[in-house]
Design an enzyme around this catalytic site. Sequence first.
Site, PDB file in Angstrom:
ATOM      1  N   ASP A 262     -20.949 124.758  84.106  1.00  0.00           N
ATOM      2  CA  ASP A 262     -21.845 123.774  84.691  1.00  0.00           C
ATOM      3  C   ASP A 262     -21.005 122.995  85.701  1.00  0.00           C
ATOM      4  OD1 ASP A 262     -23.907 122.140  85.426  1.00  0.00           O
ATOM      5  OD2 ASP A 262     -24.439 121.506  83.392  1.00  0.00           O
ATOM      6  N   TRP A 263     -21.683 122.382  86.649  1.00  0.00           N
ATOM      7  CA  TRP A 263     -20.979 121.770  87.787  1.00  0.00           C
ATOM      8  C   TRP A 263     -20.082 120.607  87.319  1.00  0.00           C
ATOM      9  CZ3 TRP A 263     -23.253 125.888  88.646  1.00  0.00           C
ATOM     10  CH2 TRP A 263     -23.450 126.440  89.896  1.00  0.00           C
TER      11      TRP A 263
END
Length: 775
Positions: A262-263
């Site tokens: 995930d970012w």
Amino acid sequence: MKKLITICLALMTAVPTLAQTPVYLDESKPIEQRIDDAISRMTLDEKIAVIHAQSKFSSPGVKRLGFPDLWTDDGPHGVRPDVLWDEWVQAGQTNDSCVAFPALTCLAATWNPAMARLYGESLGEEALYRNKSVMLGPGVNIYRTPLGGRNFEYMGEDPWLASRMVVPYVKGLQSKGVAACVKHYALNNDEEYRHQVNVIISDRALHEIYLPAFKAAVQEAEAWSIMGAYNLYKDQHNCHNNIMLNKILKQDWGFDGVVISDWGGCHDTDEAVKNGLDLEFGTWTDGLMMGKTNAYDSYYLADAYKQGILSGKYSTKELDEKVRRLLRLYYRTTMKRNKPFGFLCSDSHYEAALKIAQEGIVLLKNETSPGLPKGEGLLPLTEEKLELLRKSSPLGGDKRGVRILVVGENAIKMMTVGGGSSSLKVQREILPLDGINVQCSMFNVQCDYARGYVGDTIQSYNGVTVGRSLYETRSQAELTAEAVEKAREADVVIFIGGLNKSNHQDCEGHDRLSYDLPYAQNEVIEAILKVNPRLVYVNISGNGAALPWIDKVPAVVQAWFIGSEAGEAIASVLFGDVNPSGKLPFTWYASLDQCGAHALNAYPGTWREGHKIIDEEYKEGLFVGYRWIDRLKMKKSKGDKVKSEPLFAFGHGLSYTTFQYGKVTADKSSLTADEQITFTVPVTNTGSRAGAETVQLYIRDVESSVERPFKELKAFNKVFLQPGETQQVSLTIDKSALSFYDDKAAAWTAEPGDFEALIGPSSGQIVTRYSFHLQ
Ligand code: BGC
């Protein structure tokens, strides 16, 4: 002559060599062989480059060898507008306005896998047009608490329902050559402190409740990528979590795709190298937020990894494995030649968005109102019914036309913007009030509007300006007074409220602060009810909420965040063009203490010393949603303060027609572990309209060596019936539906013994049962 012969011979041998396609480009060769060949040609720098981002949403391919860049994008309800190369600011393109499909809670509420397939295919076509090879979605985190800020992006509380809906979505999307990135793996069940939450959970709850939808996406739909979640499990971040990624996902489930962080979910080179992360995105290492040059070299899987390899700290074993997975993804997406064409904002996409929305809207309550024949629900607002309401109006409505009043900010608020990464830039979004106005104009009905309350007045969201201004200067007292005065004059009032996509509502990054409806909604509804009880409440949200006035309101509709066609879909249900058939994908609690996580005070967790990690123990274990409600009912003793009846049960949803269930039969009364058993129940449409009913099968293990929920959903079947029509509805299960996760053996087990099939229109209404035996 001799010379000529030599030249000819040389040419004859040279030509095939020149024309020979390298194995990695040779489409006649098996993909794994092509990957071997590509890996053998790549330099260390090229390998390092493909496993981390080069911009906010892209990672580089291998230019020298002809592998294009890999473009990802959110997901999951439409294709997000482009942002600048290295900033979150929207790029301002003029060709990236999309169709917004209904949020995934609505998709789940259709209980119709064909709708999920349509959704995936349509989204895939939009993504192809935009040259995106990976869609960051769908999300299948379980709805554990109704405060969860991202529940609207997910598919509800039940692992079986989410599994059945995620598989066709992923297959549909990937049939277009666009990878799904199933998220957020795993245990990202609430948003508050999402980077710091360390989830403590039993193996049984993990495997029985929180993992099945991911597993189905991997094993049945063969998802090509998966996104690691922000939070921690067993003290390790899920983007590089040995148990989650190496053990469960890759070893046990045989996942052959790419694990994407995930970012900003990657925190450590060593763990990222060893614990199964394949592609790093969104990291904010030193200076990244400041736009440092070549910031991407500072990623955990960039220079630090390369130096580790050069210094001998790491071999290239893990690197080659990550690159292999990336190349596999390329061959499935960017390198796939015979992909269909993509198109954006086509009629077929709007039709899909509308159809899914109409099937997902849930009619929660529909009782009669003064002026209507006994037993006749207030909805749908057909011409005849509106006429009856007008005639019986206390204001002597004979000399005037029908008057409808719409109240509430959500009637005029764009809901495809906001909420975090799922925010979209749409080509069009029909607002509820506009949809209702169209219907009213067809019947020559006068439609008035009152704002009622002020919630979120934001005018633009990351470069997308909302369609209608929400600017308002009047005080709450003035707004309430206006709504009441207009309601007094109306034949029926439609209140369109609920939550919205702003912070602490249905929005990424935080959870809701309370289970109550926000702003002055309750106050305004109560005030209206005093002058006009003919009130239809339309709730827009991805979550349940307390509805303290529920007994006084005859009709309630759950209308979700349903995207581009919202207004048309809502109006078509309210006015009866469409007979609603959605069913709740979660339990709608009357109050927060009916939810296990809250009853046990197991949310949001306990901070460790130093305030860096917050431990969130899922103390309710398996007892999520209706499983907890059933337990409340079983354990109820006199004097218990918590009511055991939820406001609306999981699986509940009414129709404008009625269905009658006959007695269930089965093809056997005893099965072996290798056999299936099929239950059949006759269902009749006993009303006067065509409609659809979702028949639900719950399994009860009568006697078990371990504690099990009272019942669990294991099959469902949505059938469409004409008035008077009866269908024999079949539901088939095998021993997997009877199994529990045996934590000691680390395997699924079905214990021989007695079971019961419980069948009905919702988890709260079992109408027929069948006892059977597993040998
Ligand atoms: C979200 C992801 C999303 C990513 C990229 C993260 O903050 O958790 O769901 O895909 O951003 O926008």
